[in-house]
Write a protein that holds these residues in place. Sequence first.
Motif: not given
Lengths: 261, 332, 262
Positions: C255-262
């Motif tokens: 989820l964090l990766l998603f928030l970081y990368l979009g």
Amino acid sequence: MIELSDVSYSYEGTAALRNVSLRIEKGESVALMGMNGSGKSTLLKLINGILFPDSGVYRFCGEEITHKKMQDPLFSKRFHQRIGFVFQNADTQLFCADVYDEIAFGPRQMGLEESETEKRVEDCLSLLSIEALRHRQPYHLSGGEKRKVAIASVLALNPEVLVFDEPLVGLDPRAQRWFVSFLMKLHAAGKTLIVSTHNLEMVQEIAGRAILFDENHTIAADRPAESLLEDVDLLIQTNLVDEYYHHHPGAGHQHFHIHPF
Amino acid sequence: MHIPDNYLSPSTCAALGAAMVPAWTVSIRKLKKEVTRAKMPLLGIGASFSFLMMMFNIPLPGGTTGHAVGGTLLAILLGPYAACISVSVALLIQALFFGDGGLLSFGANCFNMAFVLPFVGYFLYKFIKDRVGGEKGEYAGIIVGSYVGINAAALCAAIEFGIQPLLFKNAAGQALYCPYPLSVSVPAMMIPHLAVAGIVEAVFTVAVFTFIKKVSPGTLYEGEKQKSKAVYGLLAALICLTPLGLLATGTAWGEWGADEIQNVAAGGGKPLGFVPEGMLHGIHFEAAMPDYSIAGLPPYAAYILSAVAGVAILLILFKIFRSIKSKNKGMQ
Amino acid sequence: MPEWLLKEEQYEPLSDRDSFLDKSILSLLGILSRIRAQSGIRTGKYAVHAAFKVACTFLLIVLLSLSKNLFFILTVNVALLAAISLLSADKILRILKAGFVAALFTLVILLPSAFWGNRYGIVMIPLKVFAAVSAVNILSRTTEWRDVTGALKSFFLPDIFIFVLDITIRYIFMLGEFSLPLLYALRLRSVGKNNRKYASLSGVAGTMFIKSKEMAEEMNAAMECRGFTGDYRKSSRIRMNWTDSGYLLIHMLLLLLFLYLG
């Protein structure tokens, strides 16, 4: 006619048949015995080409029956015409809207003339004494009537081999008697019969030969019905009967009495 | 017609899911009136029947096979409200356990197959049957209802697909989900449904109905003669409102300018502008990067990722290889 | 005995196109063995609670669908591959097959659009589809289904709905087992040319429907006898253990990766 050599089958890891070998000649009548879950039904499905052995070979009239061969529609149709199967649960065998159509299904498929089809249906109806059911819906018949319709629908194909899975289950005593003599008639007419049953009384009447399955899905004995039924130790050992079982040699009649201990 | 995930945008799925809420609510309320609460098992059994019906392969001309959806049939047999719930449950089980149709697109699939299909099919059937009357009317109703029902559902699916490229694009103007505009998706969905699937559905529906009517007429559903106007209203309202919802949740209205529509409509005719360029450079990973906004990541990220992928793939290969080997051993 | 029954049948079958029967039997067998297989899934000491699995799978699918970043999609795919690699070989094969078939199908569908410049979707969507299908398959092949339906309770779905789901699965199995022999019977007696295929097939489907109605009524009666009034309560309590925390942690990272990368 039917030849199994070293056949094994398992349902997703659970063995149902282990290294079963047997031969059934034309015109024989054979009873399959064994406790529930010993592999009788699986064997019957195998013989009818619904299942195929995991290992070992099944030959019908010298021809090996494999999944691949049964993919050939003409081969499989010819095969299914020669061997008829009456299921244990007649409910799951009837799919037509009335009894006449049900019995006529096979002959019509075989491309018989409509007059010939009609003759066959009428003969089957009278052979099983169900003329009155002609226009009834199979779905609403009683258990015994359904069984008779299922038999008629298979018989109309005039197969050489007839396979019955537990034909007496759910029938009242009178229907059971009727059925036993019907099987004897079929046998006398030259049909090869393979019948799985728990009814030991029936075995000696209809079958010349009895095959007994063991708990571990192998064949425990394969000999003349009379001698197998007398081998009480073996029957107890395969969990088919308990120690109260006894056998009346030559008993061709239904009898009813109580044994105190 | 089961739409998998990632063909539709999450907001489309959410909008269609939201549209299903009133349909489910009304259906359950109606059902509670029609059957007692204790008769809930009927729904589960209807759902399992609907599920299994889709397993039946039906012969098509030319030796191929297809399967019917049976939505109209179920609506005629159980009533449209029970059909709506039953098909929804069947779809959920397919999505959750059998991988048929997506989890996110569950709302969309329900809208097409559990709502539009049975309701359109049933009310057309009812309309024709009540007007024409007699056995003729009944069968005409079944044929028209099931044929139109499945085609209406297919049309909805086609529209859902077709609006994706209009609404959801990235900065470079590339479609994020289904890339085909209405001009492609509608004919692609409708031609096979109008020509084949609709006919299969109609023939199958008539055949099963005839059988059941002959064998067990008492099990058929008796809908009330009137009072169906409210449902027509609901149907119309939902069908009108849903596209609005889709648009509102998509990109802003303004972006959907006339020129864009023109672009999309001309879609097929656009010269192959991009492709030759890509082909000239060959398949070049870095060249592809900008498109997917992968650039700007530290290089070790990609290394770590490929290392993990490598180990996982090796493990998988090893296990499969070992299982094949042990199977072979078992054979001997 | 009628005379024809005493004679041996001289019969050569006509050819007919009836592969639809075998196909129906196969798909029914597939469903039955699938339901049978899930009931024996061992839920050992290290099993993740089904509620977490359902929630995280759903989260993953939402993130996949929203993401526009290839690296994120690849990361999820790799994470799923890593998860798959921990399973047994037969499960690996089935999950991968489902994923590849779905991804390949998507690729074929999208191929024409590449010609008018759809470079984004042709890479991203098949990868997303592969990940989404794998994620759902991992869930359904590593969890007993009643645990999954039970887990839905944690998401505030009404008990009666879960009850309907449960009996649906049970009746798919029972009705399936009931209609499989019907199809076998149809095939065993299909020894020639069937000019009324639809009538035969609809007989099977129709019988199945009547049977299902009967079963429903019997079940109602049985349940009322046991005091069922329409309320259905299922209890579930979630206790976190180490595996649960690990499982959640991985998804938090994604989820964090998603928030970081979009």
